[in-house]
Design an enzyme around this catalytic site. Structure first.
Site, PDB file in Angstrom:
ATOM      1  CG  HIS A 111      -7.899  -4.437  -8.986  1.00  0.00           C
ATOM      2  ND1 HIS A 111      -8.480  -4.552 -10.229  1.00  0.00           N
ATOM      3  CD2 HIS A 111      -6.833  -5.273  -9.003  1.00  0.00           C
ATOM      4  CE1 HIS A 111      -7.788  -5.416 -10.969  1.00  0.00           C
ATOM      5  NE2 HIS A 111      -6.784  -5.863 -10.244  1.00  0.00           N
ATOM      6  CB  CYS A 141      -4.319  -7.935 -13.999  1.00  0.00           C
ATOM      7  SG  CYS A 141      -5.817  -7.594 -13.039  1.00  0.00           S
ATOM      8  CG  HIS A 156      -1.948  -4.842  -9.339  1.00  0.00           C
ATOM      9  ND1 HIS A 156      -1.463  -5.041 -10.614  1.00  0.00           N
ATOM     10  CD2 HIS A 156      -3.134  -5.511  -9.300  1.00  0.00           C
ATOM     11  CE1 HIS A 156      -2.308  -5.786 -11.306  1.00  0.00           C
ATOM     12  NE2 HIS A 156      -3.332  -6.097 -10.522  1.00  0.00           N
ATOM     13  CD  GLU A 157      -4.485  -6.929  -5.871  1.00  0.00           C
ATOM     14  OE1 GLU A 157      -5.737  -6.848  -6.017  1.00  0.00           O
ATOM     15  OE2 GLU A 157      -3.767  -7.584  -6.643  1.00  0.00           O
TER      16      GLU A 157
END
Length: 221
Positions: free
Chosen positions: A183, A137, A179-180
């Site tokens: 966030h 990351c 993953h994004e």
């Protein structure tokens, strides 16, 4: 050249920013040629981002997406969420050219992902299959760890032109989407990682294999 004023930060209480405050914040970040990537420990990475829902005009949104793409390429990375440059909005950019090693590409289902900007995204898992691979990351520099994620997801998001879109992602592209989107929900990949797999970059070379089976044996996770 003087350092631009970083502008207002998101409220520590988690209160929603007004449209005017959002515009001021985005303009302050875009004052940088390449805005810096914030790292673990910054509170913006630990709060759910706010929905955009038309709160940025088309011109400012276009500049933000273009800047995020440049920051992602410069890092380099295959995804970047707005909170990673200090903006608590549900926007992310994704792009992956894939890998040349056909064995690695096949083992990881790593197919190229064309540039995609996702606004106010949501996803749901498709089926039960899960994949485990190392992830890194840009906001946690210097380390990588194994994360188990859904092999396939159906994502719905708004494009910069305002079109609402639904698409199925599989393999590595699905991993990038997850993953994004994490966030944007205030999560880092370490929250989902097998922590015994955590490897500093200088040690990770010993575990660079198509799969994580050798790392499982060596690190005991």
């Amino acid at each position: 050249m003087s350092t631009p004023d970083p502008g207002p930060e998101p409220s520590a209480s988690g209160d929603a920013l007004t449209a005017a405050a959002i515009t001021e914040l985005v303009e302050s970040v875009l004052a940088y040629d390449l805005p810096p990537i914030v790292v673990a420990g910054h509170p913006v990475l630990r709060r759910p981002a706010e929905e955009v829902r038309g709160r940025l005009d088309d011109e400012l949104l276009g500049r933000l997406v273009a800047t995020m793409r440049r920051v992602m390429h410069a890092a380099p990375g295959v995804g970047l969420a707005a909170p990673q440059i200090g903006i608590p909005l549900r926007i992310a950019v994704l792009e992956d050219r894939g890998v040349l090693d056909e064995t690695v590409a096949a083992a990881r289902s790593r197919t190229p992902l064309p540039f995609t900007a996702i606004i106010d995204p949501r996803y749901t898992a498709i089926g039960d299959p899960m994949d485990s691979f190392y992830e890194g990351c840009l906001s946690v520099p210097g380390y990588q760890a194994v994360v188990e994620r859904h092999h396939a997801v159906e994502a719905t998001w708004t494009r910069p032109d305002g079109t609402r879109t639904t698409e199925v992602f599989e393999g590595w592209p699905a991993r990038i989407v997850q993953h994004e989107t994490d966030h944007l929900d205030g999560r880092l990949y370490l929250d989902r990682a097998h922590l015994r797999s955590l490897s500093a970059d200088r040690e990770h070379a010993r575990w660079v294999q198509p799969t994580v089976e050798e790392a499982r044996r060596g690190l005991g996770f």
